[in-house]
Structures are given as C-alpha cells and as structure tokens.
Scaffold this motif. Structure first.
Motif, PDB file in Angstrom:
ATOM      1  N   THR A  13       0.746  -1.446  -0.167  1.00 27.30           N
ATOM      2  CA  THR A  13      -0.316   0.136  -0.396  1.00 27.30           C
ATOM      3  C   THR A  13       0.479   1.031   0.291  1.00 27.30           C
ATOM      4  OG1 THR A  13      -0.685   0.371   2.545  1.00 27.30           O
ATOM      5  CG2 THR A  13      -2.063  -0.670   0.841  1.00 27.30           C
ATOM      6  N   PRO A  14       0.429   2.238  -0.601  1.00 25.94           N
ATOM      7  CA  PRO A  14       1.204   3.624   0.227  1.00 25.94           C
ATOM      8  C   PRO A  14       1.752   4.220   0.799  1.00 25.94           C
ATOM      9  CG  PRO A  14      -0.908   3.530  -1.629  1.00 25.94           C
ATOM     10  CD  PRO A  14      -0.751   2.385  -0.774  1.00 25.94           C
ATOM     11  N   PRO A  15       2.872   4.668   1.278  1.00 28.32           N
ATOM     12  CA  PRO A  15       2.896   5.680   1.795  1.00 28.32           C
ATOM     13  C   PRO A  15       1.834   7.348   2.730  1.00 28.32           C
ATOM     14  CG  PRO A  15       4.604   5.992   0.365  1.00 28.32           C
ATOM     15  CD  PRO A  15       3.034   4.908  -0.473  1.00 28.32           C
ATOM     16  N   ILE A  16       1.856   6.711   3.828  1.00 28.28           N
ATOM     17  CA  ILE A  16       1.358   7.560   4.041  1.00 28.28           C
ATOM     18  C   ILE A  16       2.254   8.575   5.249  1.00 28.28           C
ATOM     19  CG2 ILE A  16      -0.582   8.526   6.346  1.00 28.28           C
ATOM     20  CD1 ILE A  16      -1.868   6.081   5.734  1.00 28.28           C
ATOM     21  N   SER A  17       2.378  10.212   5.197  1.00 28.38           N
ATOM     22  CA  SER A  17       3.423  10.974   5.587  1.00 28.38           C
ATOM     23  C   SER A  17       3.496  11.263   6.784  1.00 28.38           C
ATOM     24  CB  SER A  17       4.116  12.199   4.635  1.00 28.38           C
ATOM     25  OG  SER A  17       4.123  11.804   3.463  1.00 28.38           O
ATOM     26  N   CYS A  18       4.492  11.251   7.796  1.00 28.86           N
ATOM     27  CA  CYS A  18       3.759  11.978   8.765  1.00 28.86           C
ATOM     28  C   CYS A  18       4.664  13.453   9.023  1.00 28.86           C
ATOM     29  CB  CYS A  18       5.524  11.216  10.125  1.00 28.86           C
ATOM     30  SG  CYS A  18       4.786   9.501  10.001  1.00 28.86           S
ATOM     31  N   SER A  19       4.038  13.843  10.352  1.00 27.05           N
ATOM     32  CA  SER A  19       4.203  15.460   9.971  1.00 27.05           C
ATOM     33  C   SER A  19       4.877  15.959  10.976  1.00 27.05           C
ATOM     34  CB  SER A  19       2.935  16.173  10.111  1.00 27.05           C
ATOM     35  OG  SER A  19       3.322  16.948   9.954  1.00 27.05           O
ATOM     36  N   HIS A  67      10.080   3.655   4.304  1.00 28.28           N
ATOM     37  CA  HIS A  67       9.203   4.126   3.597  1.00 28.28           C
ATOM     38  C   HIS A  67       7.504   4.183   3.870  1.00 28.28           C
ATOM     39  CE1 HIS A  67       7.882   2.742  -0.617  1.00 28.28           C
ATOM     40  NE2 HIS A  67       6.921   1.800  -0.387  1.00 28.28           N
ATOM     41  N   HIS A  68       6.875   3.741   4.245  1.00 28.68           N
ATOM     42  CA  HIS A  68       5.818   3.314   4.656  1.00 28.68           C
ATOM     43  C   HIS A  68       5.583   4.689   5.186  1.00 28.68           C
ATOM     44  CE1 HIS A  68       4.068  -0.425   3.112  1.00 28.68           C
ATOM     45  NE2 HIS A  68       5.609  -0.941   2.861  1.00 28.68           N
ATOM     46  N   PHE A  69       6.260   5.608   5.864  1.00 32.11           N
ATOM     47  CA  PHE A  69       5.696   6.219   7.422  1.00 32.11           C
ATOM     48  C   PHE A  69       7.108   7.079   7.280  1.00 32.11           C
ATOM     49  CE2 PHE A  69       4.296   2.539   9.182  1.00 32.11           C
ATOM     50  CZ  PHE A  69       2.714   2.702   8.809  1.00 32.11           C
ATOM     51  N   PRO A  70       7.297   8.148   5.432  1.00 31.36           N
ATOM     52  CA  PRO A  70       8.090   8.925   5.363  1.00 31.36           C
ATOM     53  C   PRO A  70       8.409  10.599   7.019  1.00 31.36           C
ATOM     54  CG  PRO A  70       6.981   8.564   3.973  1.00 31.36           C
ATOM     55  CD  PRO A  70       6.580   8.237   4.430  1.00 31.36           C
ATOM     56  N   MET A 110      -7.914  -2.016   2.652  1.00 33.64           N
ATOM     57  CA  MET A 110      -7.314  -1.743   1.366  1.00 33.64           C
ATOM     58  C   MET A 110      -7.484  -1.221   0.595  1.00 33.64           C
ATOM     59  SD  MET A 110      -4.983  -3.833   3.168  1.00 33.64           S
ATOM     60  CE  MET A 110      -3.999  -4.322   1.800  1.00 33.64           C
ATOM     61  N   GLU A 111      -8.639  -1.296   0.016  1.00 36.65           N
ATOM     62  CA  GLU A 111      -9.240  -0.882  -1.379  1.00 36.65           C
ATOM     63  C   GLU A 111      -9.421   0.623  -0.942  1.00 36.65           C
ATOM     64  OE1 GLU A 111     -11.387  -4.815  -1.570  1.00 36.65           O
ATOM     65  OE2 GLU A 111     -10.108  -3.534  -0.112  1.00 36.65           O
ATOM     66  N   SER A 112      -9.536   0.701   0.062  1.00 37.02           N
ATOM     67  CA  SER A 112      -9.091   2.844   0.748  1.00 37.02           C
ATOM     68  C   SER A 112      -8.095   3.469   0.935  1.00 37.02           C
ATOM     69  CB  SER A 112      -9.737   2.994   2.020  1.00 37.02           C
ATOM     70  OG  SER A 112     -11.378   2.784   2.166  1.00 37.02           O
ATOM     71  N   LEU A 113      -6.805   2.296   1.186  1.00 37.97           N
ATOM     72  CA  LEU A 113      -5.478   2.521   1.019  1.00 37.97           C
ATOM     73  C   LEU A 113      -4.552   2.534   0.583  1.00 37.97           C
ATOM     74  CD1 LEU A 113      -3.886   0.250   4.335  1.00 37.97           C
ATOM     75  CD2 LEU A 113      -4.629   3.417   4.072  1.00 37.97           C
ATOM     76  N   LEU A 114      -5.158   1.689  -0.775  1.00 37.92           N
ATOM     77  CA  LEU A 114      -4.688   1.967  -2.033  1.00 37.92           C
ATOM     78  C   LEU A 114      -4.758   2.986  -3.315  1.00 37.92           C
ATOM     79  CD1 LEU A 114      -5.186  -1.603  -2.850  1.00 37.92           C
ATOM     80  CD2 LEU A 114      -3.038  -0.952  -2.891  1.00 37.92           C
ATOM     81  N   SER A 115      -6.558   3.345  -3.128  1.00 36.91           N
ATOM     82  CA  SER A 115      -6.362   4.914  -3.364  1.00 36.91           C
ATOM     83  C   SER A 115      -6.079   5.941  -3.040  1.00 36.91           C
ATOM     84  CB  SER A 115      -8.568   4.884  -3.439  1.00 36.91           C
ATOM     85  OG  SER A 115      -8.704   5.366  -2.242  1.00 36.91           O
ATOM     86  N   ILE A 116      -5.661   6.054  -1.671  1.00 37.37           N
ATOM     87  CA  ILE A 116      -4.743   7.251  -1.502  1.00 37.37           C
ATOM     88  C   ILE A 116      -3.493   7.256  -1.947  1.00 37.37           C
ATOM     89  CG2 ILE A 116      -3.332   7.974   0.749  1.00 37.37           C
ATOM     90  CD1 ILE A 116      -4.396   6.266   2.774  1.00 37.37           C
TER      91      ILE A 116
END
Length: 326
Positions: A75-81, A134-137, A316-322
């Motif tokens: 699944t795509p990464p989700i960036s941290c802030s 990679h998953h949490f830049p 999972m489908e929702s994550l893949l759409s991010i």
C-alpha cells in the motif's frame, strides 16, 4: 476442549511402530488444550513458559496463512508531520514491523489527521528502518545505540530504574518515550493494535490542555497498549522511588512498566470507552469498535479477526486509493 471455534475432538496420542508419535489434533489445538486445561501449571515454569510461547507462535502462524498480512506492504506510504501536535510513540521489534504498519496505517487513515511518529528500537535492523521510512516518511526512529548514549548518564543517579531500563525491553515505554518527547503529551501505541474508525476520544484528549493519563482497562488493570501519556508528569526520581517501594518480585515482573504507570496515575486517570477494546473481551463486536488491542495469547486474532474486519470494510482498497505519499 475450551474455546469456541476450536477442534472439540478429545486429545488422543499414540505411538507408531517405528517409535514416532501421532496426535489426533493440530499442534495449535494441543497447545491451547494444555493452557486451557491448566495442565501447564503442573509443569516446571520453564517448560510452561515454553508451551505458552509455542502456543502463541503456532496460532499466529496458522492465522497468517489466510490473513495475507504482507499485502499491507504493497500500500502507498502515509507521510508523517514532525510539526504536528498529535504525537504517537511506539516500541517495536523486528518481528512486529509488519504488524506495526497495519496498526499505524489504520490509525492514520481513520483519524484523518497528521501525526508526528516516534519509533523506539526494540530490536530493529537496517532493513526494518528502510521499510518503516518508506511507509511513513518523516518518521523519527531512535536506535538503541543512540538511546544508550542519550540516557546512560541521565540514569546514573537512579540504579533501580537504570537496571530496569537495560534488562526489561518494555521499560522503554515509560523511560525512553516520555524523555524523548520532552514532556509533551503523546499517544503510546503497541504494534498489536488495529483501528476500525476515527479515534475521536483519543484526539480530543491529546489536543486538550489537561495533563491527565488515559488508559484502556481490563481485568488485570490498566493497559498501556493504547494510552494517552502526559510526559510532563513523568520524572526519573519518582520512578526510582516507586521501584524502591516495590518488592523484588514485583520489579522483575513482565508488566512492571504498567505497574509503574498505574502508580504514577494513582487511579486518577481517564478510562477509555469500551469501544477501545482489549482481547479477549470484545463486548461490542468488532464492527462497533474504535480499536482493539490483541494481547498475549490473543495475538493470532489480530490476523484472523482484526484484519478480516478491516478487509470487510474495504480498508485495503481505501489505502490503495490514497495519493502516493499523502
């Protein structure tokens, strides 16, 4: 045999002519039977502990076959802030990295908020670091080699706390996490937790100005797997004093970190709603939960129940759409 959904055949063990043994149950069912029946209590502690660990490992291995947990790594990464006032700290070992990715992506997705992620080394490799970043830049990862340098001198005046920190890996949840975050309030999160909807109560507690602890509670007392920690209320001197007041047996206990949190909060803490569940008690059903902590012998349900619930919700489908790198 106790436990819904398990094999109800009686345990039958026989010896083949060639000297090997056969059993009427799967190994996981045998191990569950040994624990549920109380048979392990009749064994020496070392053997009983081995059976318990074997039980957990076998149940997890069987549950993973159908859950396909590695798909979360596609699944795509989700960036941290790093500038976010929503802080989350977690202690993780190499074997639980995949589980942590599930935990954090479910938290980040359902909360729809930006988080500042602090990861504490519980036995990580350079490969694990690559996966996590990679998953949490922009996540912050603190390795043990650096933590030792950072805390060794700070702990010199507190011999019991220093001994605990370097003997019990879980002590990092009460020593390292508050210290690293500099007294700020944060969410303390274990890797074996899954979220199923927005944790509104947690976000509200983190955003308000009150310096108050909040925990899930089960029959054993407070649980620090999902907890709001006001770091400003934790100091090494008080922790040392609490350790002095404990018996040696209590200090050596596997849940001494939770015992310390219970003493620090002195029962003046907020109890998170029952929608923040701890297995094996899930009174509302997974579809009504905000999150669930799959502890100890129930860890296999993280895969067979928790991930199954998220898949039904099209997580999972929702994550893949991010969008990549959100």
């Amino acid at each position: 045999m106790a436990g819904a959904g398990r094999d109800d055949r009686p345990l039958q063990i026989a010896k083949r002519d060639n000297g090997t043994w056969i059993c009427s149950m799967k190994m996981s069912d045998v191990l569950v039977w040994l624990v549920d029946s109380g048979a392990t209590k009749l064994l020496p502690a070392r053997i009983g502990n081995w059976l318990y660990r074997a039980l957990v490992g076998q149940l997890i291995a069987e549950s993973k076959k159908n859950a396909r947990p590695s798909e979360i790594l596609d699944t795509p990464p989700i960036s941290c802030s790093p500038s976010s006032h929503l802080k989350v700290a977690t202690l993780v070992s190499s074997k639980d990295v995949e589980m942590l990715v599930w935990a954090l992506k479910s938290l980040f997705y359902f909360s729809e908020r930006d988080w500042d992620l602090w990861i504490i080394d519980g036995g990580l490799t350079s490969k694990d670091e690559t996966v996590l970043l990679h998953h949490f830049p922009n996540a912050r990862i603190f390795f043990e080699r650096d933590l030792v340098k950072k805390f060794a001198d700070d702990l010199d005046g507190f011999p019991l706390l220093k001994g605990l920190r370097f003997k019990n890996p879980l002590a990092k949840k009460i020593v390292d996490a508050p210290r690293l975050l500099g007294g700020r309030k944060f969410l303390l999160l274990d890797s074996d937790v899954l979220f199923f909807r927005a944790p509104v109560e947690l976000v509200d507690l983190l955003e308000n100005s009150e310096q108050q602890f909040a925990f899930c509670v089960d029959q054993l007392g407070i649980n620090s797997g999902v907890a709001v920690i006001p770091g400003a209320r934790i100091n090494f001197a008080e922790l040392e004093g609490l350790l002095v007041s404990m018996t040696e047996e209590k200090r050596a206990g596997w849940q001494v970190e939770q015992d310390l949190y219970a003493l620090l909060s002195k029962a003046h803490f907020l109890r998170l709603p029952e929608s923040y569940a701890i297995e094996p008690s899930v009174p509302l059903g997974y579809e009504s939960l905000v999150c669930c902590h799959f502890v100890h012998v129930c860890r296999h349900r993280f895969y067979e129940k928790g991930i199954e619930q998220l898949r039904r919700m099209k997580f999972m489908e929702s994550l893949l759409s991010i969008p990549h790198g959100r």
